[in-house]
Motif scaffolding. Sequence first.
Motif, PDB file in Angstrom:
ATOM      1  N   LEU A  68     -78.108  -5.656 -35.380  1.00  0.00           N
ATOM      2  CA  LEU A  68     -77.754  -6.283 -36.655  1.00  0.00           C
ATOM      3  C   LEU A  68     -76.318  -5.926 -37.010  1.00  0.00           C
ATOM      4  O   LEU A  68     -75.652  -5.168 -36.302  1.00  0.00           O
ATOM      5  CB  LEU A  68     -78.731  -5.821 -37.749  1.00  0.00           C
ATOM      6  N   THR A  69     -75.832  -6.489 -38.116  1.00  0.00           N
ATOM      7  CA  THR A  69     -74.441  -6.266 -38.536  1.00  0.00           C
ATOM      8  C   THR A  69     -74.396  -5.873 -40.011  1.00  0.00           C
ATOM      9  O   THR A  69     -74.944  -6.584 -40.859  1.00  0.00           O
ATOM     10  CB  THR A  69     -73.609  -7.552 -38.329  1.00  0.00           C
ATOM     11  N   SER A  70     -73.739  -4.747 -40.291  1.00  0.00           N
ATOM     12  CA  SER A  70     -73.510  -4.353 -41.692  1.00  0.00           C
ATOM     13  C   SER A  70     -72.019  -4.472 -41.973  1.00  0.00           C
ATOM     14  O   SER A  70     -71.471  -5.567 -41.893  1.00  0.00           O
ATOM     15  CB  SER A  70     -74.061  -2.947 -41.960  1.00  0.00           C
ATOM     16  N   GLY A 111     -56.875 -13.079 -42.755  1.00  0.00           N
ATOM     17  CA  GLY A 111     -56.521 -14.214 -43.610  1.00  0.00           C
ATOM     18  C   GLY A 111     -57.621 -14.538 -44.606  1.00  0.00           C
ATOM     19  O   GLY A 111     -57.363 -14.939 -45.737  1.00  0.00           O
ATOM     20  N   GLN A 112     -58.875 -14.352 -44.188  1.00  0.00           N
ATOM     21  CA  GLN A 112     -60.031 -14.704 -45.023  1.00  0.00           C
ATOM     22  C   GLN A 112     -60.412 -13.568 -45.981  1.00  0.00           C
ATOM     23  O   GLN A 112     -60.704 -13.800 -47.147  1.00  0.00           O
ATOM     24  CB  GLN A 112     -61.214 -15.019 -44.092  1.00  0.00           C
ATOM     25  N   TYR A 113     -60.432 -12.315 -45.468  1.00  0.00           N
ATOM     26  CA  TYR A 113     -60.950 -11.197 -46.266  1.00  0.00           C
ATOM     27  C   TYR A 113     -59.905 -10.138 -46.593  1.00  0.00           C
ATOM     28  O   TYR A 113     -60.213  -9.172 -47.286  1.00  0.00           O
ATOM     29  CB  TYR A 113     -62.095 -10.485 -45.526  1.00  0.00           C
ATOM     30  N   SER A 151     -71.336  -1.622 -37.679  1.00  0.00           N
ATOM     31  CA  SER A 151     -70.667  -1.639 -38.984  1.00  0.00           C
ATOM     32  C   SER A 151     -69.155  -1.719 -38.783  1.00  0.00           C
ATOM     33  O   SER A 151     -68.486  -0.690 -38.682  1.00  0.00           O
ATOM     34  CB  SER A 151     -71.033  -0.372 -39.765  1.00  0.00           C
ATOM     35  N   PRO A 152     -68.623  -2.938 -38.725  1.00  0.00           N
ATOM     36  CA  PRO A 152     -67.173  -3.067 -38.525  1.00  0.00           C
ATOM     37  C   PRO A 152     -66.419  -3.047 -39.859  1.00  0.00           C
ATOM     38  O   PRO A 152     -66.966  -3.406 -40.897  1.00  0.00           O
ATOM     39  CB  PRO A 152     -67.007  -4.443 -37.877  1.00  0.00           C
ATOM     40  N   THR A 153     -65.141  -2.666 -39.802  1.00  0.00           N
ATOM     41  CA  THR A 153     -64.260  -2.987 -40.913  1.00  0.00           C
ATOM     42  C   THR A 153     -63.708  -4.395 -40.663  1.00  0.00           C
ATOM     43  O   THR A 153     -64.186  -5.107 -39.760  1.00  0.00           O
ATOM     44  CB  THR A 153     -63.123  -1.946 -41.063  1.00  0.00           C
TER      45      THR A 153
HETATM   46  N1  LIG Z   1     -65.269 -10.802 -40.162  1.00  0.00           N
HETATM   47  C1  LIG Z   1     -65.148  -9.540 -40.511  1.00  0.00           C
HETATM   48  O1  LIG Z   1     -64.024  -8.985 -40.584  1.00  0.00           O
HETATM   49  C2  LIG Z   1     -66.360  -8.727 -40.811  1.00  0.00           C
HETATM   50  C3  LIG Z   1     -66.263  -7.326 -40.930  1.00  0.00           C
HETATM   51  C4  LIG Z   1     -67.399  -6.578 -41.197  1.00  0.00           C
HETATM   52  C5  LIG Z   1     -68.626  -7.210 -41.334  1.00  0.00           C
HETATM   53  N2  LIG Z   1     -68.710  -8.568 -41.225  1.00  0.00           N
HETATM   54  C6  LIG Z   1     -70.050  -9.186 -41.368  1.00  0.00           C
HETATM   55  O2  LIG Z   1     -70.387  -9.819 -40.163  1.00  0.00           O
HETATM   56  C7  LIG Z   1     -71.142 -11.002 -40.408  1.00  0.00           C
HETATM   57  C8  LIG Z   1     -70.420 -12.189 -39.754  1.00  0.00           C
HETATM   58  O3  LIG Z   1     -69.128 -12.244 -40.303  1.00  0.00           O
HETATM   59  P1  LIG Z   1     -68.055 -13.324 -39.800  1.00  0.00           P
HETATM   60  O4  LIG Z   1     -66.795 -13.055 -40.517  1.00  0.00           O
HETATM   61  O5  LIG Z   1     -68.068 -13.356 -38.303  1.00  0.00           O
HETATM   62  O6  LIG Z   1     -68.729 -14.649 -40.410  1.00  0.00           O
HETATM   63  P2  LIG Z   1     -68.231 -16.139 -40.402  1.00  0.00           P
HETATM   64  O7  LIG Z   1     -66.931 -16.232 -39.649  1.00  0.00           O
HETATM   65  O8  LIG Z   1     -68.336 -16.598 -41.799  1.00  0.00           O
HETATM   66  O9  LIG Z   1     -69.370 -16.830 -39.521  1.00  0.00           O
HETATM   67  C9  LIG Z   1     -70.690 -16.783 -39.887  1.00  0.00           C
HETATM   68  C10 LIG Z   1     -71.546 -17.378 -38.768  1.00  0.00           C
HETATM   69  O10 LIG Z   1     -72.923 -17.281 -39.166  1.00  0.00           O
HETATM   70  C11 LIG Z   1     -73.506 -18.589 -39.302  1.00  0.00           C
HETATM   71  N3  LIG Z   1     -74.347 -18.558 -40.495  1.00  0.00           N
HETATM   72  C12 LIG Z   1     -73.943 -18.354 -41.776  1.00  0.00           C
HETATM   73  N4  LIG Z   1     -75.001 -18.404 -42.603  1.00  0.00           N
HETATM   74  C13 LIG Z   1     -76.093 -18.618 -41.817  1.00  0.00           C
HETATM   75  C14 LIG Z   1     -77.485 -18.791 -42.105  1.00  0.00           C
HETATM   76  N5  LIG Z   1     -77.969 -18.742 -43.357  1.00  0.00           N
HETATM   77  N6  LIG Z   1     -78.338 -18.999 -41.071  1.00  0.00           N
HETATM   78  C15 LIG Z   1     -77.861 -19.070 -39.810  1.00  0.00           C
HETATM   79  N7  LIG Z   1     -76.555 -18.932 -39.475  1.00  0.00           N
HETATM   80  C16 LIG Z   1     -75.686 -18.710 -40.479  1.00  0.00           C
HETATM   81  C17 LIG Z   1     -72.304 -19.536 -39.407  1.00  0.00           C
HETATM   82  O11 LIG Z   1     -72.554 -20.817 -38.911  1.00  0.00           O
HETATM   83  P3  LIG Z   1     -73.172 -22.006 -39.817  1.00  0.00           P
HETATM   84  O12 LIG Z   1     -72.360 -22.085 -41.079  1.00  0.00           O
HETATM   85  O13 LIG Z   1     -73.098 -23.194 -38.937  1.00  0.00           O
HETATM   86  O14 LIG Z   1     -74.606 -21.594 -40.064  1.00  0.00           O
HETATM   87  C18 LIG Z   1     -71.302 -18.832 -38.494  1.00  0.00           C
HETATM   88  O15 LIG Z   1     -71.616 -19.105 -37.132  1.00  0.00           O
HETATM   89  C19 LIG Z   1     -71.230 -11.130 -41.934  1.00  0.00           C
HETATM   90  O16 LIG Z   1     -72.459 -10.595 -42.365  1.00  0.00           O
HETATM   91  C20 LIG Z   1     -70.074 -10.274 -42.433  1.00  0.00           C
HETATM   92  O17 LIG Z   1     -70.332  -9.707 -43.697  1.00  0.00           O
HETATM   93  C21 LIG Z   1     -67.618  -9.331 -40.958  1.00  0.00           C
END
Ligand SMILES: NC(=O)c1ccc[n+]([C@@H]2O[C@H](COP(=O)([O-])OP(=O)(O)OC[C@H]3O[C@@H](n4cnc5c(N)ncnc54)[C@H](OP(=O)(O)O)[C@@H]3O)[C@@H](O)[C@H]2O)c1
Length: 199
Positions: free
Chosen positions: A109-111, A162-164, A153-155
């Motif tokens: 899982l991912t936190s 750009g997004q966060y 658990s990534p930062t």
């Molecule tokens: N990016 C970061 O820097 C970062 C750092 C730490 C933690 N995280 C965590 O990692 C997770 C992923 O982050 P991300 O930035 O990679 O996300 P993202 O770029 O917004 O992508 C989310 C992915 O999940 C799918 N998705 C979203 N809601 C869904 C749902 N209800 N059911 C099924 N699929 C769903 C989206 O596709 P569809 O819209 O087509 O469903 C997309 O493929 C999040 O929980 C985020 O909090 C991210």
Amino acid sequence: MKIVLVGVNGAIGQAVQRHLGERHTIIGASRTNAELKIEMTDSQSIRSAFESVGNFDALIVAAGAVAFNTFPAMTDDEWQLGLDSKLMGQVKLAQIALDYLNPHGSITLTSGVTSKESIAMGASSSMANSALESFVRAASTELPNNLRMNIVSPTVLEESVGQYGEYFLGFEPVSSTSVGYAYQRSVEGVENGRTYEVF
Ligand SMILES: NC(=O)c1ccc[n+]([C@@H]2O[C@H](COP(=O)([O-])OP(=O)(O)OC[C@H]3O[C@@H](n4cnc5c(N)ncnc54)[C@H](OP(=O)(O)O)[C@@H]3O)[C@@H](O)[C@H]2O)c1
């Protein structure tokens, strides 16, 4: 290994796909634009998606939404999003996957860093991420068939600044390669109940 990757099109999903895709068969899943259509907030959708895949060796979840807002201003709907999507969406995926994972398989899982560090407008994110890490620690002791479950658990990723980035001022971003290694360690390693911090 046959790996179901929920959130395949996201920043983390793409990092995992790049890191593990050459060594394993990845079945990408999300609500839109993926090989496997799945809505992680809906148990019926999860079960029918897994049913169409048959048995598999690993589930990786790199999806789940939370709302960012100040604590006093958070609405009921905003709290509920984090609970239904980031928290219970991942818990449901993990629980239903137990019926489809091959013995000795794994769940990842991912936190996120907000389980340990505070950011502005991050109360819901911190709440969901801490709950997920505690869930994995406890539930990993009760897994059948020699399954394992860990959480990454990534930062903030370099790709996601750009997004966060505005929420993570002063947090050094990490590369998608570093994040990919954490998921690899969970899937290909031997440990159970671990939180792999990438920060
Ligand atoms: N990016 C970061 O820097 C970062 C750092 C730490 C933690 N995280 C965590 O990692 C997770 C992923 O982050 P991300 O930035 O990679 O996300 P993202 O770029 O917004 O992508 C989310 C992915 O999940 C799918 N998705 C979203 N809601 C869904 C749902 N209800 N059911 C099924 N699929 C769903 C989206 O596709 P569809 O819209 O087509 O469903 C997309 O493929 C999040 O929980 C985020 O909090 C991210």
